[in-house]
Design a protein around this motif. Sequence first.
Motif, PDB file in Angstrom:
ATOM      1  N   ASP A 247       8.244 -55.302 -84.116  1.00 39.74           N
ATOM      2  CA  ASP A 247       8.620 -54.110 -84.868  1.00 39.74           C
ATOM      3  C   ASP A 247       7.352 -53.361 -85.276  1.00 39.74           C
ATOM      4  OD1 ASP A 247      11.230 -54.988 -84.690  1.00 39.74           O
ATOM      5  OD2 ASP A 247      11.518 -55.285 -86.842  1.00 39.74           O
TER       6      ASP A 247
ATOM      7  N   THR B  47      10.414 -50.204 -87.669  1.00 45.55           N
ATOM      8  CA  THR B  47      11.089 -49.557 -86.545  1.00 45.55           C
ATOM      9  C   THR B  47      11.182 -50.567 -85.412  1.00 45.55           C
ATOM     10  OG1 THR B  47      10.257 -47.390 -87.190  1.00 45.55           O
ATOM     11  CG2 THR B  47      11.061 -47.621 -84.932  1.00 45.55           C
TER      12      THR B  47
ATOM     13  N   GLN C 120      12.236 -51.421 -81.671  1.00 41.78           N
ATOM     14  CA  GLN C 120      12.343 -50.671 -80.427  1.00 41.78           C
ATOM     15  C   GLN C 120      12.768 -51.590 -79.286  1.00 41.78           C
ATOM     16  OE1 GLN C 120       8.376 -48.996 -80.356  1.00 41.78           O
ATOM     17  NE2 GLN C 120       9.083 -47.190 -81.425  1.00 41.78           N
TER      18      GLN C 120
ATOM     19  N   GLU D 165      18.367 -47.669 -78.226  1.00 39.83           N
ATOM     20  CA  GLU D 165      17.639 -46.719 -79.059  1.00 39.83           C
ATOM     21  C   GLU D 165      16.891 -47.433 -80.176  1.00 39.83           C
ATOM     22  OE1 GLU D 165      19.680 -43.324 -80.621  1.00 39.83           O
ATOM     23  OE2 GLU D 165      20.975 -43.195 -78.872  1.00 39.83           O
ATOM     24  N   ALA D 166      15.742 -46.873 -80.528  1.00 38.56           N
ATOM     25  CA  ALA D 166      14.978 -47.407 -81.656  1.00 38.56           C
ATOM     26  C   ALA D 166      15.745 -47.137 -82.946  1.00 38.56           C
ATOM     27  CB  ALA D 166      13.611 -46.742 -81.712  1.00 38.56           C
TER      28      ALA D 166
ATOM     29  N   THR E 198      15.272 -47.564 -87.440  1.00 35.10           N
ATOM     30  CA  THR E 198      14.347 -47.788 -88.551  1.00 35.10           C
ATOM     31  C   THR E 198      15.120 -48.187 -89.789  1.00 35.10           C
ATOM     32  OG1 THR E 198      12.798 -46.171 -87.651  1.00 35.10           O
ATOM     33  CG2 THR E 198      12.593 -46.671 -90.001  1.00 35.10           C
TER      34      THR E 198
END
Length: 141
Positions: A81, A106, A108, A113-114, A116
């Motif tokens: 992350d 965040t 990924q 999709e990322a 947060t």
Amino acid sequence: MLSTQSSHDPQAFTTLPDRQPVLRVIPMPSDLNAHGDVFGGWVMSQVDLAGAIVAQQRAKGRVATVAVNSFQFKHPIAIGDVISFYGEIIKTGKTSITIDVQVYSTHQPQLAEAHTVKVTEAILTYVALHQDGSKRELPEH
């Protein structure tokens, strides 16, 4: 690191603040506990570094941590992350600076999709020091 929810809970997803982080890091395998989460102590040390950067800029020199006023872990952090630390001065005294540090992770994943989440928030107090380690007054802005 204590947590109350999964970092993959869509209800916890947020966006990063619209400003530059003070510090951004990626935890490595040596930063993990036996359960695969990032050690709370590692996070605390990074928070202290981020807060100290802000305090040093305001103090225009050496500072030392004198208090961790509050520290709350909200979500776990996983290896890989991207961790972003945002620091803001919330109070100054004659020799001290109190900093609010907000921490976001965040995630990924390679095929998705990322996302947060806000993982930690803390308030720390620093004191301005002379080179010999004695307290000094904060300079004017």
